[in-house]
Motif scaffolding. Structure first.
Motif, PDB file in Angstrom:
ATOM      1  N   ALA A  40     -45.591  15.168   8.283  1.00  0.00           N
ATOM      2  CA  ALA A  40     -44.120  15.218   8.597  1.00  0.00           C
ATOM      3  C   ALA A  40     -43.184  14.831   7.755  1.00  0.00           C
ATOM      4  O   ALA A  40     -43.431  14.133   6.645  1.00  0.00           O
ATOM      5  N   LYS A  43     -43.345  11.111   5.896  1.00  0.00           N
ATOM      6  CA  LYS A  43     -44.809  10.567   6.164  1.00  0.00           C
ATOM      7  C   LYS A  43     -45.801  11.131   5.221  1.00  0.00           C
ATOM      8  O   LYS A  43     -45.784  12.219   4.783  1.00  0.00           O
ATOM      9  N   SER A  63     -54.131  11.686  18.652  1.00  0.00           N
ATOM     10  CA  SER A  63     -52.777  11.959  19.281  1.00  0.00           C
ATOM     11  C   SER A  63     -52.892  13.428  19.673  1.00  0.00           C
ATOM     12  O   SER A  63     -51.974  13.919  20.490  1.00  0.00           O
ATOM     13  N   LYS A  87     -45.287  18.502  21.116  1.00  0.00           N
ATOM     14  CA  LYS A  87     -44.215  17.571  21.370  1.00  0.00           C
ATOM     15  C   LYS A  87     -43.567  17.361  19.935  1.00  0.00           C
ATOM     16  O   LYS A  87     -44.016  17.871  18.955  1.00  0.00           O
ATOM     17  N   PRO A  88     -42.374  16.943  20.026  1.00  0.00           N
ATOM     18  CA  PRO A  88     -41.455  16.811  18.684  1.00  0.00           C
ATOM     19  C   PRO A  88     -42.165  15.834  17.708  1.00  0.00           C
ATOM     20  O   PRO A  88     -42.175  16.333  16.611  1.00  0.00           O
ATOM     21  N   GLU A  89     -43.084  15.133  18.119  1.00  0.00           N
ATOM     22  CA  GLU A  89     -43.823  14.235  16.879  1.00  0.00           C
ATOM     23  C   GLU A  89     -45.053  15.402  16.402  1.00  0.00           C
ATOM     24  O   GLU A  89     -45.529  14.724  15.517  1.00  0.00           O
ATOM     25  N   ASP A  90     -45.238  16.356  16.994  1.00  0.00           N
ATOM     26  CA  ASP A  90     -46.100  17.346  16.077  1.00  0.00           C
ATOM     27  C   ASP A  90     -45.275  18.142  15.182  1.00  0.00           C
ATOM     28  O   ASP A  90     -46.237  18.913  14.390  1.00  0.00           O
ATOM     29  N   THR A  91     -44.283  17.911  14.865  1.00  0.00           N
ATOM     30  CA  THR A  91     -43.306  18.764  13.856  1.00  0.00           C
ATOM     31  C   THR A  91     -43.863  18.248  12.390  1.00  0.00           C
ATOM     32  O   THR A  91     -44.311  16.987  12.393  1.00  0.00           O
ATOM     33  N   THR A 123     -42.080  23.502  13.974  1.00  0.00           N
ATOM     34  CA  THR A 123     -40.968  22.666  14.256  1.00  0.00           C
ATOM     35  C   THR A 123     -40.826  22.697  15.952  1.00  0.00           C
ATOM     36  O   THR A 123     -40.950  23.614  16.826  1.00  0.00           O
ATOM     37  N   SER A 126     -37.044  18.804  21.150  1.00  0.00           N
ATOM     38  CA  SER A 126     -37.014  18.224  22.818  1.00  0.00           C
ATOM     39  C   SER A 126     -36.087  18.889  23.549  1.00  0.00           C
ATOM     40  O   SER A 126     -35.352  19.568  23.133  1.00  0.00           O
TER      41      SER A 126
END
Length: 126
Positions: A40, A43, A63, A87-91, A123, A126
């Motif tokens: 990400a 990160k 996760s 989920k957005p955090e999988d972007t 991407t 949400s």
């Protein structure tokens, strides 16, 4: 020469699904691991899923358990990552990787993997 080429990334809304593919050429490893990693923005790259074809075991980071499935089509020499309930955090940028020989027990770490693809962007909005 080993080449790994990912495809299947894209933009989806939260809750959607995508399937990533990784086509391998020139790879003849017999004792090895295959994995999917993602990075990400801002990160570190993290291991998402791994497969030990000789043993038939899979590993997932916490996760994504229950949402992602790693698999391989031996005839097509292609690795897949089926992703559901995104989920957005999988972007992130998703990479496939292959080890060159024995990969040890920490199959979601980067160090066992010698060969890497160029990545495909996922991407999730949400």
């Amino acid at each position: 020469q080993v080449q790994l080429v990912e495809s299947g990334g894209g933009s989806v809304e939260a809750g959607g699904s995508l399937m990533l593919s990784c086509a391998a050429s020139g790879y003849t490893g017999s004792t090895y691991c295959l994995g999917w990693f993602r990075q990400a923005p801002g990160k570190k790259r993290e291991g998402v899923a791994a497969l030990r074809p000789m043993v038939g075991t899979t590993s997932y980071t916490h996760s994504v358990k229950g949402r992602f499935t790693i698999s391989r089509d031996n005839a097509k020499n292609t690795l897949y990552l089926q992703m559901h309930s995104l989920k957005p955090e999988d972007t992130g940028m998703y990479y496939c990787a292959a080890s060159d020989g024995y990969c040890g027990t920490n199959v979601l770490a980067e160090y066992p993997y010698k060969y890497w693809g160029q990545g495909t962007q996922v991407t999730v909005s949400s």
